[in-house]
Design a protein around this motif. Sequence first.
Motif, PDB file in Angstrom:
ATOM      1  N   GLY A 268      89.574  30.264  55.701  1.00 25.04           N
ATOM      2  CA  GLY A 268      90.506  31.361  55.894  1.00 25.04           C
ATOM      3  C   GLY A 268      89.821  32.681  56.209  1.00 25.04           C
ATOM      4  O   GLY A 268      88.594  32.812  56.102  1.00 25.04           O
ATOM      5  N   SER A 269      90.600  33.663  56.575  1.00 23.74           N
ATOM      6  CA  SER A 269      90.056  34.988  56.876  1.00 23.74           C
ATOM      7  C   SER A 269      89.380  35.595  55.656  1.00 23.74           C
ATOM      8  O   SER A 269      88.360  36.289  55.770  1.00 23.74           O
ATOM      9  N   CYS A 270      89.941  35.322  54.468  1.00 22.32           N
ATOM     10  CA  CYS A 270      89.337  35.854  53.243  1.00 22.32           C
ATOM     11  C   CYS A 270      87.964  35.243  53.002  1.00 22.32           C
ATOM     12  O   CYS A 270      87.030  35.938  52.573  1.00 22.32           O
ATOM     13  N   GLY A 271      87.832  33.962  53.297  1.00 22.30           N
ATOM     14  CA  GLY A 271      86.534  33.314  53.130  1.00 22.30           C
ATOM     15  C   GLY A 271      85.492  33.861  54.084  1.00 22.30           C
ATOM     16  O   GLY A 271      84.325  34.041  53.711  1.00 22.30           O
ATOM     17  N   LEU A 272      85.902  34.154  55.314  1.00 20.55           N
ATOM     18  CA  LEU A 272      84.971  34.735  56.276  1.00 20.55           C
ATOM     19  C   LEU A 272      84.631  36.171  55.892  1.00 20.55           C
ATOM     20  O   LEU A 272      83.502  36.620  56.080  1.00 20.55           O
ATOM     21  N   GLU A 273      85.592  36.884  55.351  1.00 17.27           N
ATOM     22  CA  GLU A 273      85.321  38.233  54.865  1.00 17.27           C
ATOM     23  C   GLU A 273      84.302  38.200  53.727  1.00 17.27           C
ATOM     24  O   GLU A 273      83.365  39.010  53.690  1.00 17.27           O
ATOM     25  N   GLU A 274      84.461  37.259  52.812  1.00 13.60           N
ATOM     26  CA  GLU A 274      83.509  37.131  51.699  1.00 13.60           C
ATOM     27  C   GLU A 274      82.112  36.814  52.207  1.00 13.60           C
ATOM     28  O   GLU A 274      81.113  37.293  51.652  1.00 13.60           O
ATOM     29  N   ARG A 275      82.040  36.012  53.266  1.00 11.49           N
ATOM     30  CA  ARG A 275      80.742  35.658  53.846  1.00 11.49           C
ATOM     31  C   ARG A 275      80.033  36.904  54.372  1.00 11.49           C
ATOM     32  O   ARG A 275      78.830  37.086  54.168  1.00 11.49           O
ATOM     33  N   VAL A 276      80.789  37.760  55.068  1.00 18.05           N
ATOM     34  CA  VAL A 276      80.216  38.993  55.602  1.00 18.05           C
ATOM     35  C   VAL A 276      79.803  39.919  54.465  1.00 18.05           C
ATOM     36  O   VAL A 276      78.680  40.454  54.444  1.00 18.05           O
ATOM     37  N   ASP A 277      80.686  40.114  53.500  1.00 19.92           N
ATOM     38  CA  ASP A 277      80.393  41.027  52.397  1.00 19.92           C
ATOM     39  C   ASP A 277      79.200  40.566  51.574  1.00 19.92           C
ATOM     40  O   ASP A 277      78.389  41.381  51.114  1.00 19.92           O
TER      41      ASP A 277
END
Length: 388
Positions: A268-277
């Motif tokens: 999900g988008s949240c998982g990709l956001e966590e990856r970046v952060d």
Amino acid sequence: MPKMVNVSCSFTYEVAPVFVLMELEVLRSLRQLVGWTEGDGIFCPGGSTSNMYAMNLARYRLFPKVKSQGLWALPRLAIFTSPESHYSVKKGAAFLGFGTDNVILVKVDERGHMIPEDLDEQIELLKSQGVVPLLVSCTAGTTVQGAFDPLDGIADVCDKHKLWMHVDAAWGGSVLFSKQHRHLMKGVHRADSVAWNPHKMLVAGLQCSALLLKDTTNLLKRCHSSNASYLFQQDKFYDVNLDVGDKSVQCSRKVDCLKLWLMWKAVGSCGLEERVDKAFILVRYLVNQMKKRDGFHLLSEPEFVNVCFWFVPPSLRGREGNADYQNKLANVAPTIKERMMKQGTLMVGYQPLGDMVNFFRVTVFSPLVSHKDMDFFLDEIQRLGSDL
């Protein structure tokens, strides 16, 4: 035997309908992150090719006769970029017939950001010489220092002179997934095109490279189509705009969008956001640990997830004023890299930049990396360089 069709490639809708629709959906979602509600795009075989597509599209939009008449139809054209930009800008200029001498390098500040005021001056100068400015290639996440060009300021200059604004965000584009870090690309929505490689920071399978366009006039197809009658018949029973193969130079392509689609669906988008952060958090940890150890010297505080630094061995500490200091320091990184590779523990890149001698450059983005790995990285450099 009947001829078999490879349905793992994308050129006509009838051959691979699911993959065609999947690519359109993924490109639409990426464009929304850029800030566009409409547009176009295509998956390309690498960020270098995406940058070349942008140059070709910009040229065709301004001089459409180039498609039939070639370079005879053109005045001298100039492309503007920074000395910190990816080498594919010059490579593309050579390949497409612009010539590397017509790639104009705009000044950067000490952190590697393009200076919009100098861009404006360079454009005015070239205009006074009868040259036609065509395109500005900005960089969002430069290869070495990870700098993000000031897109809003550059967009103002492009608007003033009516230039195509391309953003090479092959490396840095993925910050758009992060609410905390997407400010680094403020102004990207004002660009005409964006190159973005999910196979970099998002760790999609290699290769996975998208070119995104604001254009809604079917420019990609008009620029590249050859209307091959055995593939792209115009009297098919479905919308022939779904035959996306005529948008590309190569026609049939691997379905690179599948790699991102699967990963996006999985986390999900949240998982990709966590990856970046997480990558930014790891970089902050690495930098803080460097500051606690003797011998590690940063070029500057990282803006992105690129960490550039020197390791100064004990024999050189306190001797910065010696005449041979820079020459000796230049040999440190290559020697340590040779040792770590021969021992099979690490492989870390190094390079000079401008008048700065060889330094290490490490990029941190894998979701599998931990604080323990960061500690090992620093320990190993100290171990292998302590006797130099």
